[in-house]
Design a protein around this motif. Sequence first.
Motif, short mmCIF file in Angstrom:
data_model
loop_
_atom_site.label_atom_id
_atom_site.label_comp_id
_atom_site.label_asym_id
_atom_site.label_seq_id
_atom_site.Cartn_x
_atom_site.Cartn_y
_atom_site.Cartn_z
N THR A 197 0.83 -1.21 0.00
CA THR A 197 0.00 0.00 0.00
C THR A 197 0.87 1.25 0.00
OG1 THR A 197 -1.82 -1.11 1.14
CG2 THR A 197 -1.75 1.29 1.27
N TRP A 198 1.84 1.29 0.89
CA TRP A 198 2.72 2.45 1.01
C TRP A 198 3.53 2.66 -0.27
CZ3 TRP A 198 3.44 6.76 3.54
CH2 TRP A 198 4.68 7.38 3.54
N LYS A 199 4.22 1.63 -0.71
CA LYS A 199 5.08 1.76 -1.88
C LYS A 199 4.27 1.96 -3.16
CE LYS A 199 8.89 -0.96 0.06
NZ LYS A 199 9.71 -2.19 -0.09
N ALA A 261 -7.27 -3.74 1.71
CA ALA A 261 -6.49 -4.87 2.22
C ALA A 261 -6.73 -6.12 1.39
CB ALA A 261 -6.84 -5.13 3.69
N PHE A 262 -7.99 -6.36 0.99
CA PHE A 262 -8.28 -7.52 0.15
C PHE A 262 -7.54 -7.43 -1.18
CE2 PHE A 262 -12.11 -8.52 2.79
CZ PHE A 262 -11.82 -9.85 3.01
N LEU A 263 -7.46 -6.23 -1.75
CA LEU A 263 -6.71 -6.07 -3.00
C LEU A 263 -5.26 -6.48 -2.80
CD1 LEU A 263 -6.00 -4.99 -5.84
CD2 LEU A 263 -5.67 -2.75 -4.78
N GLU A 264 -4.64 -6.03 -1.72
CA GLU A 264 -3.23 -6.34 -1.50
C GLU A 264 -3.02 -7.82 -1.18
OE1 GLU A 264 -1.18 -4.48 -2.54
OE2 GLU A 264 -2.04 -2.47 -2.47
N ILE A 265 -4.01 -8.45 -0.55
CA ILE A 265 -3.92 -9.90 -0.34
C ILE A 265 -3.94 -10.62 -1.68
CG2 ILE A 265 -5.09 -11.92 0.64
CD1 ILE A 265 -6.16 -10.06 2.86
N VAL A 266 -4.80 -10.16 -2.58
CA VAL A 266 -4.87 -10.75 -3.92
C VAL A 266 -3.55 -10.54 -4.66
CG1 VAL A 266 -5.98 -10.57 -6.18
CG2 VAL A 266 -7.37 -10.65 -4.10
N ASN A 267 -2.99 -9.33 -4.56
CA ASN A 267 -1.67 -9.10 -5.15
C ASN A 267 -0.64 -10.07 -4.58
OD1 ASN A 267 -2.11 -6.98 -6.98
ND2 ASN A 267 -1.92 -5.41 -5.40
N PHE A 268 -0.71 -10.26 -3.27
CA PHE A 268 0.23 -11.14 -2.57
C PHE A 268 0.20 -12.55 -3.16
CE2 PHE A 268 0.94 -14.26 0.85
CZ PHE A 268 2.17 -13.85 1.36
N MET A 269 -0.99 -13.08 -3.36
CA MET A 269 -1.10 -14.48 -3.79
C MET A 269 -0.96 -14.64 -5.30
SD MET A 269 -5.14 -14.91 -3.02
CE MET A 269 -6.38 -14.78 -4.32
N GLU A 270 -1.13 -13.58 -6.07
CA GLU A 270 -1.04 -13.70 -7.52
C GLU A 270 0.39 -13.81 -8.03
OE1 GLU A 270 -5.07 -11.36 -9.07
OE2 GLU A 270 -3.20 -10.25 -8.74
N HIS A 271 1.36 -13.32 -7.25
CA HIS A 271 2.75 -13.32 -7.74
C HIS A 271 3.76 -13.75 -6.67
CE1 HIS A 271 1.22 -11.21 -11.24
NE2 HIS A 271 0.62 -10.38 -10.43
N TYR A 272 3.26 -14.34 -5.59
CA TYR A 272 4.13 -14.67 -4.47
C TYR A 272 5.34 -15.49 -4.91
CZ TYR A 272 5.94 -16.66 -0.17
OH TYR A 272 6.77 -17.04 0.85
N GLY A 273 6.52 -15.01 -4.55
CA GLY A 273 7.75 -15.78 -4.73
C GLY A 273 8.31 -15.81 -6.13
N MET A 274 7.64 -15.22 -7.10
CA MET A 274 8.11 -15.30 -8.48
C MET A 274 9.19 -14.26 -8.74
SD MET A 274 4.60 -16.08 -10.54
CE MET A 274 3.88 -17.72 -10.45
#
Length: 404
Positions: A197-199, A261-274
Amino acid sequence: MFKYAKYTLFHMLTIPFAIGLTLGGDWMYLGLAAAAGFVILGDLLFGDDTVEPVYGHEWILNLQLYSSLVLIFAMNFLMVWTVADIDVLGYGAFVQQLTGYDAAAARADNTLLQYAVAILSCGLLSSVVGTIVGHELTHRTWDPVAMFIGRWLLAFSWDTGFSIEHVYGHHIYVSTVGDPATAPRGRNVYFHILASTWKGNISAWKLEKQRLQKKRLPVFSHHNLYIRGLLMSLLLEIAAFAMAGWIGVLVFTASALIAKAFLEIVNFMEHYGMVRNPKTPVQPYHSWNTNKRVSSWATFNLTRHSHHHAEGDVPFHKLRSYQDAPMMVNGYLTTIFLTLIPPLWNRIMVPKVLDWDRRYATAEELELAMAANKRSGIKEFMQQDYRELIAAKKSGFEKTAKAA
């Protein structure tokens, strides 16, 4: 006709929420229970949707998208109405005249827990009705109507900056260390919500500043889309204050932050670790994908994220299922709940990320993965040594190049 009707699912999810808020009491749990239960069970029971139909009447699909603005206004009106001291716009009187039920009086017996669940429901549904549709529409940068509606949808989560950063930042830097929305290996979702969110907002401001400077327009002016977006959200806060005073502001803000927050959770899981070198083209394997049927219908094919990032300008109804792309654990809502328990998330995702390294990553990306593994702080990542695999992939590339 069903190929059009299936995308009305997200409209249907708002009905139990509206009924619950109108009736009050324990009925206020209905919105969350219905949405979560239907989507999660639907994904588990009804399998994948891999069909890719051709649509001859795109105006129907656009109408479904545009109607989201009416829905999100109605949802947030009802949420704030429940805490107002007066019967705003005579909604309670209308319900009583229509059904005989005194909805306005029923509000007096609502408990804090019931309000908390209702606000969570409103945030979740605002992320579906607002953020997801806003995401689709603000990709249509050539269409002023789509951009207008999309940015207003995002204003309900204080996130109109997303329309700037996502299109001109995230889609360029996805799966790299320079992308605020891509979660590196070892990060937990709660830190990611704050950091992204901040960045992301800093990135949106910088991108808009650069755009205005290139056009030789003043940064602090009505030309600034980032500032105008903040004012749009502020206007909604003023409306909430006019309805229910500071408690209305509190309720609206809480719902907006939950949606964000839900948007950022979705961002988290869409590209995690790649991982990816930002100088190389984005490929379908740089996003976690899922074809779960109910999630796809409820999110306008946001689930087909691999194709979306490979071709960001393609509208939702033309996205392909990419069945050979790296797949999420399950549908979107199921995966969201898994992220909220970091030990469980790591237990499931660490093996999937390591499998991604071996199956999809290039030799250069394996080198980036090794560096990411060392920074992760997770033992299973840090123990990996890809030097032999890197050599094998480089050798295979050289042989392919010579054969060509």
